[in-house]
Design a protein around this motif. Sequence first.
Motif, PDB file in Angstrom:
ATOM      1  N   ASP A  85      21.732 -26.543  -6.448  1.00  0.00           N
ATOM      2  CA  ASP A  85      21.327 -25.660  -5.351  1.00  0.00           C
ATOM      3  C   ASP A  85      22.490 -24.776  -4.898  1.00  0.00           C
ATOM      4  OD1 ASP A  85      18.789 -26.708  -5.410  1.00  0.00           O
ATOM      5  OD2 ASP A  85      18.999 -27.891  -3.574  1.00  0.00           O
TER       6      ASP A  85
ATOM      7  N   ASP B 171      22.419 -20.795  -4.736  1.00  0.00           N
ATOM      8  CA  ASP B 171      22.648 -20.126  -3.459  1.00  0.00           C
ATOM      9  C   ASP B 171      23.739 -19.074  -3.572  1.00  0.00           C
ATOM     10  OD1 ASP B 171      22.534 -19.554  -0.712  1.00  0.00           O
ATOM     11  OD2 ASP B 171      24.021 -21.084  -0.244  1.00  0.00           O
TER      12      ASP B 171
ATOM     13  N   ARG C 140      22.534 -15.261  -2.349  1.00  0.00           N
ATOM     14  CA  ARG C 140      23.328 -14.520  -1.365  1.00  0.00           C
ATOM     15  C   ARG C 140      23.440 -13.035  -1.705  1.00  0.00           C
ATOM     16  NH1 ARG C 140      27.777 -18.509   1.390  1.00  0.00           N
ATOM     17  NH2 ARG C 140      26.532 -20.423   1.235  1.00  0.00           N
TER      18      ARG C 140
ATOM     19  N   ARG D  70      19.087 -16.613   6.206  1.00  0.00           N
ATOM     20  CA  ARG D  70      19.726 -17.527   5.258  1.00  0.00           C
ATOM     21  C   ARG D  70      18.719 -18.542   4.708  1.00  0.00           C
ATOM     22  NH1 ARG D  70      25.187 -18.253   4.743  1.00  0.00           N
ATOM     23  NH2 ARG D  70      26.536 -16.882   5.973  1.00  0.00           N
TER      24      ARG D  70
ATOM     25  N   THR E  11      17.881 -18.620   0.712  1.00  0.00           N
ATOM     26  CA  THR E  11      18.192 -19.822  -0.063  1.00  0.00           C
ATOM     27  C   THR E  11      16.957 -20.334  -0.793  1.00  0.00           C
ATOM     28  OG1 THR E  11      19.974 -20.449   1.451  1.00  0.00           O
ATOM     29  CG2 THR E  11      19.038 -22.194   0.072  1.00  0.00           C
TER      30      THR E  11
END
Length: 358
Positions: free
Chosen positions: A193, A197, A202, A228, A232
């Motif tokens: 993860d 991410d 991002r 966020r 994600t």
Amino acid sequence: MIDSTAAGIRERLAEHRAGFDVRFAAYFDALAQRPLPCSDFVPECLGLLRDLSLRGGKRLRVALLHEAAGLVTADTPAGLDEAGLSIELLQTHGLVHDDIIDDSPTRRGGPSVHHAYRQRLPNTPHTALGLAVLAGDLAAFLSVQVLLEAKVPAALRLAMAEVQLATGADTVIGQILDLERDFHHLPDRAMLDAVSDHKTARYSVLAPLRLGLLAAGEDIAAHDARLRRYATLVGISGTLRDDYLDLFGDPEVLGKPAGSDLREGRRTYAVCAVLAAATPTERDTVEEALAAPDCPPDTVDAVRRIALRHGVDDRLREDILGTARAAAAEAASWRPHWRADAVAFFEHLPLWGAERTR
């Protein structure tokens, strides 16, 4: 009203791409007209970056940028064009350096920048490598310069540049994590993860959201936590789908052979799921494939059969869809804050991505 059906999303993505590609070509044309040193190498470098940048790409980040501004206003605010150029120049930087790291000969149906230089300078491979690294660096610096030259208030220019600089750093960290992951026999979900991410979410989702909202005059600090969370989840779902398609997708649809992650020794979500489910003997087969850059299609088929035998395909699809639904629910919670018809696009985008075939 935004059409949030699958067909509507595809149409909007195509619309954003068509408009942006014209602006991207014009940017490189203008860049070539700037005073340059007396050099053959500099124009060649810019030409290779131009060719790679314009040679395909979904422009999903550009679409997200514009749709993010649409959360606040139906108008097209100043600074969006420069933000789109910045996002795609950072993408070009990443592609150039990824191809160096992976020693990829092709990208988007043509030679990678590194291999183009190797063909140009066959007797000096160290120079070819150095020029490719510098080409990627140039694209990264141009991605910030284009923001600082935008005809918008200085405070907005600075805020957008800060977003991109932080995004660039996160992306490089993601690439480092990506390489580190493959040194683990069986990376845990937290590491997988984290790679998704930093390397995907991002800069492919969060940065376009932030830049679009900034251009529209929104205070992104007040909404950063929800942005966020959404980014994600979309990033993880998208990475899961990419990994699933690499093992189970149709090569004719994908436009490339199956099993490229195995050949490159990449311990992706899909590969790790197979390793976790396999018997010791089956695990040896997967490890042999990971250690063989030239492993034949029969070996990839053997790994796929192991995955199917243990229901890995079904579990991956459940994970993809579950994560996409969580992202859609996060976007639905935005309705009290932003324009409802614009929010619908972000609700349906993860679900559309969960079903894509390429």
